[in-house]
Write a protein that holds these residues in place. Structure first.
Motif, PDB file in Angstrom:
ATOM      1  N   VAL A  89      19.305 -60.097  -6.189  1.00 55.86           N
ATOM      2  CA  VAL A  89      18.136 -60.026  -7.079  1.00 55.86           C
ATOM      3  C   VAL A  89      17.468 -61.407  -7.218  1.00 55.86           C
ATOM      4  N   SER A  90      17.711 -62.275  -6.257  1.00 55.24           N
ATOM      5  CA  SER A  90      17.182 -63.637  -6.334  1.00 55.24           C
ATOM      6  C   SER A  90      15.658 -63.647  -6.382  1.00 55.24           C
ATOM      7  N   ALA A 108      19.084 -54.629 -17.576  1.00 57.91           N
ATOM      8  CA  ALA A 108      19.801 -53.680 -16.731  1.00 57.91           C
ATOM      9  C   ALA A 108      21.301 -53.918 -16.690  1.00 57.91           C
ATOM     10  N   SER A 109      21.750 -55.124 -17.017  1.00 55.25           N
ATOM     11  CA  SER A 109      23.154 -55.482 -16.821  1.00 55.25           C
ATOM     12  C   SER A 109      24.005 -55.206 -18.049  1.00 55.25           C
ATOM     13  N   ALA A 166      12.793 -54.200 -26.462  1.00 52.91           N
ATOM     14  CA  ALA A 166      12.914 -53.153 -25.437  1.00 52.91           C
ATOM     15  C   ALA A 166      13.632 -51.923 -25.985  1.00 52.91           C
ATOM     16  N   THR A 167      13.221 -50.766 -25.511  1.00 53.32           N
ATOM     17  CA  THR A 167      13.802 -49.496 -25.945  1.00 53.32           C
ATOM     18  C   THR A 167      14.872 -49.040 -24.968  1.00 53.32           C
ATOM     19  N   ALA A 168      15.533 -47.945 -25.334  1.00 49.74           N
ATOM     20  CA  ALA A 168      16.525 -47.344 -24.432  1.00 49.74           C
ATOM     21  C   ALA A 168      15.870 -46.952 -23.115  1.00 49.74           C
ATOM     22  N   GLU A 169      14.648 -46.447 -23.171  1.00 48.26           N
ATOM     23  CA  GLU A 169      13.933 -46.058 -21.954  1.00 48.26           C
ATOM     24  C   GLU A 169      13.668 -47.275 -21.070  1.00 48.26           C
ATOM     25  N   ASP A 170      13.346 -48.401 -21.689  1.00 49.93           N
ATOM     26  CA  ASP A 170      13.115 -49.629 -20.912  1.00 49.93           C
ATOM     27  C   ASP A 170      14.385 -50.069 -20.193  1.00 49.93           C
ATOM     28  N   GLU A 204      15.318 -49.021 -11.389  1.00 51.41           N
ATOM     29  CA  GLU A 204      14.588 -49.873 -10.442  1.00 51.41           C
ATOM     30  C   GLU A 204      15.540 -50.583  -9.490  1.00 51.41           C
ATOM     31  N   LEU A 205      16.746 -50.891  -9.981  1.00 49.97           N
ATOM     32  CA  LEU A 205      17.747 -51.580  -9.151  1.00 49.97           C
ATOM     33  C   LEU A 205      18.684 -50.628  -8.448  1.00 49.97           C
TER      34      LEU A 205
END
Length: 743
Positions: A602-603, A614-615, A523-527, A534-535
């Motif tokens: 986020v279940s 994201a975390s 995954a990239t920085a953009e991902d 999204e969250l």
């Protein structure tokens, strides 16, 4: 000079090898050495041996340059032996506690004889333990040391080498070695027994002889290699001819030989059908050539078999076997009626489809009991579309979960005619759990078991020891489902060894890494930033992903973390992403925190991998998410308030509190202190994480899905696959703060 040398050869037994080595090294008698022989094993046996040697000076490792087979591997270890006595232990068996002390004491009592014979018990996958049926022959009666002339019945014991201790100078004096081929124990056992001047016995179970369900005992493999038995007895009688003083043993050895030949002939799983008559003719020739003068025939059925062999009439033997088979069929009629009734329950449409040819370009996927499009199967699906677009991909999903499947994915509803058509005709079936019992493994089909985590908690057969977690599971049915596997994926050596032991079936382990974790590497920085947007996570927010796991032994979910109080302890700059338990009760305070964005449920999020990206950190108890998240090299905190209960009731493979991937808390206040003080991301936590990654992130280098597709679907060899990138050379997705700095 140590008292004992234990020679332990290993080939493709990584799932059992640690238990074997631990059973030796944890003995209460320590005057011994272990010569561990890696017989060019293609799995991790050599690596495991090296680990033990690095930790215990009593272990020496021989890495053979080529695979030579069990007998010659033992010979290689024997040449390195320095002990007064030599013992051989097969690497999927174990020594019982206190065995070496008992053997040492008995040898001293008997004045150090040439051979000591001890007892063993067979152990089965379902926990059953059965002592050697001839244990009575080992009664410690009469003189402590004796000759075989005094107790010739000892020759009736199974011709195995690993139930004895041999004086090394006795072995060297007569030059005993193991020959190549099947049944290599027979020449060594019989020749050494009839040669020994002094023998003693120990009426004690010292070895647990593992009875593996599939693929463990080569003697249960149908092959022409069983013809090796003729060469082995030829060696035995040649030895007797070279030592005329042993000639009196010819009748006993002849009897053992003929019994052995008859055993091979009687076992339908040994000889190919077109080789049976040839084997019989060779056995009959040995009978006539080697029969001692005046040899008395046994009585009963056994005697009839001797006479038929002497006559050399294979048709007569076949006729007797046919009659016996007819009797067995009649005896099983009632059981067959039950089986027929069960078969009638199978959908008639499915049976019809099973008679049609396989569709070589059809793959059926399923994940988490057909409830979602996710995990390793989804990652393989995507890579298959890229590398082999000619293969049609269909997902089996319950109708009630169909709304969770992304648009464009071809779906069949479980139980429908379309579903049974697909699973009957598909060349490939891919799942991260098992397909239903009613799914038939067709010849030529390929079943790929991807699994869905690295095991901390006990799995498979190991759950037999923790009934609270098994909840009435039928282990026999479980193994029948696993028998369908052709391939089993693994992301680390730890998993491979456990899968092979707790699911003892005839599949091939693929140490490719987990396809679902490719995104964590690539995954990239953009991902990363897209996952956070999204969250709804603000750029300056510290996002902590919390993934509690369910305790199977609890009737309902018991929250270990008070989310409302914990959010207050963490302050406004921290967002808690809670995944994994919809069992958390709602409350006005919790609803307010959710509305404010401080807690995000986020279940139901379809991709746990996006949550990882994201975390900023992971907090978990015993969930396998820790093993996947470690690939990101981001902080992990263990919150284990009930570890003492969990490890006893559920069973675990290592002590998480002693070998954690980061800081550990056992109370909520300790957890808050770790996160508020910065201990979650300090140098000590980073060091723990590095050790954890080295152990559990062996193969996840971002190309796992490609390796799986090339190996399973495109038929490429292991040598043609992309090699695994060493851990120290890998990159991974940037952390959120790094991603912000790059865009």
């Amino acid at each position: 000079m140590p008292r004992f040398t234990l020679v332990v050869p290993a080939f493709k037994v990584q799932g059992y090898l640690r238990a074997c080595m631990d059973s030796i090294l944890e003995q209460d008698f320590d005057d011994f050495e272990v010569v561990a022989v890696d017989d060019r094993s293609p799995d991790n046996c050599g690596y495991i041996f090296d680990q033990y040697a690095a930790q215990d000076a009593r272990v020496r490792v021989l890495h053979l340059p080529e695979n030579v087979g069990l007998g010659r591997a033992r010979n290689a270890g024997l040449k390195e032996a320095r002990g007064e006595y030599v013992l051989f232990l097969d690497s999927d068996d174990t020594m019982t506690p206190g065995s070496l002390s008992a053997i040492a004491n008995r040898l001293s009592e008997a004045g150090d004889p040439d051979i000591l014979i001890f007892d063993y018990a067979r152990t089965y996958w379902n926990g059953r333990v059965q002592r050697n049926q001839l244990a009575h022959l080992l009664a410690q009666e009469g003189p402590a040391s004796f000759t075989l002339e005094q107790r010739p019945e000892l020759l009736d014991l199974l011709q195995i080498v690993w139930n004895k201790a041999y004086r090394r100078d006795f072995v060297e004096r007569y030059g005993f070695e193991f020959p190549p081929g099947y049944y290599e124990d027979a020449p060594w056992t019989y020749c050494s027994m009839i040669t020994a001047k002094s023998i003693t016995v120990l009426d004690r179970i010292c070895v647990h002889y593992r009875q593996r369900r599939e693929g463990g005992n080569i003697l249960k493999t149908r092959s022409r290699k069983h013809f090796d038995v003729f060469d082995q007895y030829e060696r035995i009688f040649a030895f007797v001819s070279e030592h005329p003083e042993l000639d009196r043993w010819r009748p006993e050895l002849f009897r053992k030989m003929i019994d052995h030949y008859i055993t091979v002939l009687d076992r339908p799983d040994r000889l190919p059908a077109d080789s049976r008559s040839e084997f019989f003719r060779r056995a009959a020739a040995d009978y006539r050539r080697l029969k001692p003068a005046g040899f008395p025939l046994p009585t009963g059925v056994r005697g009839k078999k001797y006479r038929l062999l002497e006559l050399g009439s294979y048709p007569a033997v076949a006729g007797v076997k046919a009659a016996n088979k007819a009797r067995r069929i009649l005896a099983k009629r009632s059981r067959k009626q039950v089986q027929t009734a069960k078969r009638k329950l199978v959908n008639a449409h499915y049976r019809a489809q099973l008679r049609l040819p396989l569709d070589e370009n059809l793959a059926v996927f399923s994940a988490y009991w057909s409830r979602s499009y996710s995990c390793n199967p989804a990652a393989i699906d995507a890579e298959l579309a890229r590398l082999a677009p000619h293969i049609r991909r269909v997902w089996a999903v319950h109708a009630s979960d169909a709304h969770k499947i992304p648009e464009g994915v071809d779906v069949v509803h479980v139980g429908s005619r379309e579903y049974w058509t697909a699973v009957a005709r598909a060349k490939y079936l891919v799942n991260n759990v098992n397909f239903a019992d009613s799914v038939v493994k067709r010849e030529g089909s390929v079943h790929l078991q991807t699994h869905h985590g690295t095991p901390l908690k006990t799995m498979g057969l190991d759950q037999q020891h923790y009934p609270g977690s098994a909840r009435g599971m039928s282990f026999r049915k479980l193994l029948a489902r696993c028998d369908r596997w052709d391939y089993s994926l693994s992301s680390n050596r730890h998993s491979t060894a456990i899968w092979e032991r707790v699911y003892p079936c005839s599949y091939v382990s693929l140490e490719t890494g987990y396809p679902r974790n490719d995104v964590l590497i690539n995954a990239t920085a953009e991902d990363v930033l897209a996952a956070r947007r999204e969250l709804g996570l603000a750029d300056g927010t510290t996002a902590v992903l919390y993934t509690p796991t369910h305790r199977e032994y609890e009737p309902s979910f018991v929250p270990r973390l008070d989310l409302v109080r914990f959010a207050g302890q963490m302050g406004p700059d921290t967002t808690l992403l809670v995944r994994g338990h919809y069992f958390y009760d709602s409350s006005p305070e919790l609803a307010a925190l959710r509305a404010d964005g401080r807690i995000v449920d986020v279940s139901a999020h379809p991709s746990v991998e996006k949550l990882y990206l994201a975390s900023d950190a992971l907090v978990t108890d015993y969930s396998s998410t820790m093993f996947d998240y470690a690939n990101l090299d981001r902080p992990i905190v263990i919150f284990a308030p009930d570890w003492d209960v969990y490890k006893v009731v559920r069973g675990t493979y290592f002590d998480l509190l002693k070998e954690p991937p980061g800081a550990v808390a056992t109370t909520q206040d300790e957890l808050a202190e770790i996160l508020n003080s910065g201990a979650w991301k300090d140098e000590a936590s980073a060091k723990l994480r590095a050790t954890f990654r080295e152990r559990f992130c062996d193969f996840d280098d971002g190309r796992a899905a490609e390796r799986v597709v090339r190996r399973v679907f495109l038929g490429q060899s292991d040598e043609e696959l992309p090699p695994v990138v060493p851990l120290e050379e890998r990159t991974h997705a940037p952390a959120p703060s790094q991603a912000l700095a790059r865009v």
